[in-house]
Design an enzyme around this catalytic site. Structure first.
Site, short mmCIF file in Angstrom:
data_model
loop_
_atom_site.label_atom_id
_atom_site.label_comp_id
_atom_site.label_asym_id
_atom_site.label_seq_id
_atom_site.Cartn_x
_atom_site.Cartn_y
_atom_site.Cartn_z
N HIS A 131 0.84 -1.20 0.00
CA HIS A 131 0.00 0.00 0.00
C HIS A 131 0.87 1.25 0.00
CE1 HIS A 131 -3.26 -2.76 1.12
NE2 HIS A 131 -4.07 -1.80 0.69
N LYS A 135 -0.69 4.92 4.51
CA LYS A 135 -1.57 3.97 5.18
C LYS A 135 -1.04 3.71 6.59
CE LYS A 135 -4.13 -0.33 4.62
NZ LYS A 135 -5.39 0.39 4.95
#
Length: 233
Positions: A131, A135
């Protein structure tokens, strides 16, 4: 439909764009600096906030009798508490670790593959998720959902980020700039490897799924998931 956005970061802004193109009205854009004023006029609320504010956002919706769709991850130790509150308040609640239509089909594929592979002890399962660097939680909520799907259908009983034993699923969590989200599930033996993968190209798929879920849950009561929205059985 009148929508309250609880959390107005990158996902909130993407949801706003899609909601407007589908003819909806955004009546509240809640951030850490603003209040819940106007929430009572919403037909539905969509929560993409922070782990530290999700419980307050969701419970406030229940108090106002507003159906709420939540995609915030990292707060799930309070999930059962929110379910109980929703039932007490006769509300409507839909949580998903990932609202992408493709990811929810991927969840079903993952469950089916886990059932097939549970009969083959010569394969070991592991996962990788990638990600963007912003995040906050690791592993991702989507990775945890995938791991739990495997656990329900196999000999594995836990997931871990390091030092797995024979019944642990190792999840490698990577954070790379400008990556919307990629998830791999690997089954490895001494002679071959089976891999399933989902790769998101942008946030649009997540945002569209959240709006579809909000459209679906409006005027409903109860606890739901994306399986209900997409009629995945």
């Amino acid at each position: 439909m009148k929508i309250a956005l609880l959390g107005y970061g990158k996902m909130g802004k993407e949801i706003e764009k899609i909601a407007l193109t589908r003819g909806h009205e955004i009546i509240l854009k809640k951030s850490s600096e603003t209040t819940f004023e106007g929430l009572e006029n919403a037909d539905v609320a969509i929560d993409f906030s922070l782990p530290s504010t999700a419980v307050e956002n969701i419970s406030t919706c229940f108090n106002f009798k507003i159906p709420v769709v939540s995609g915030t991850t990292g707060w799930l130790e309070h999930y059962n508490e929110m379910v109980s509150m929703c039932e007490l308040k006769d509300g409507a609640f839909l949580y998903a670790s990932n609202f992408s239509v493709g990811v929810n089909i991927f969840f079903e594929l993952n469950n089916h593959l886990a059932k097939l592979m549970s009969k083959l002890n010569n394969y070991n399962v592991s996962m990788e998720e990638i990600h963007h660097t912003q995040k906050l939680d690791a592993p991702s909520g989507t990775a945890i959902s995938l791991a739990n799907g495997i656990i329900k259908n196999s000999r594995y009983n836990n997931w871990t980020l390091e030092n797995p034993n024979e019944t642990d699923i190792l999840i490698e969590a990577k954070r790379i700039e400008n990556v919307p989200g990629t998830h791999h599930v690997f089954y490895r033996s001494e002679v071959d490897e089976i891999e399933i993968k989902h790769e998101a190209f942008s946030r649009q798929g997540f945002a569209l799924g959240a709006v579809i879920a909000a459209e679906w849950i409006a005027n409903k009561k109860g606890i739901y998931s994306m399986k209900d929205v997409l009629n995945l059985g």
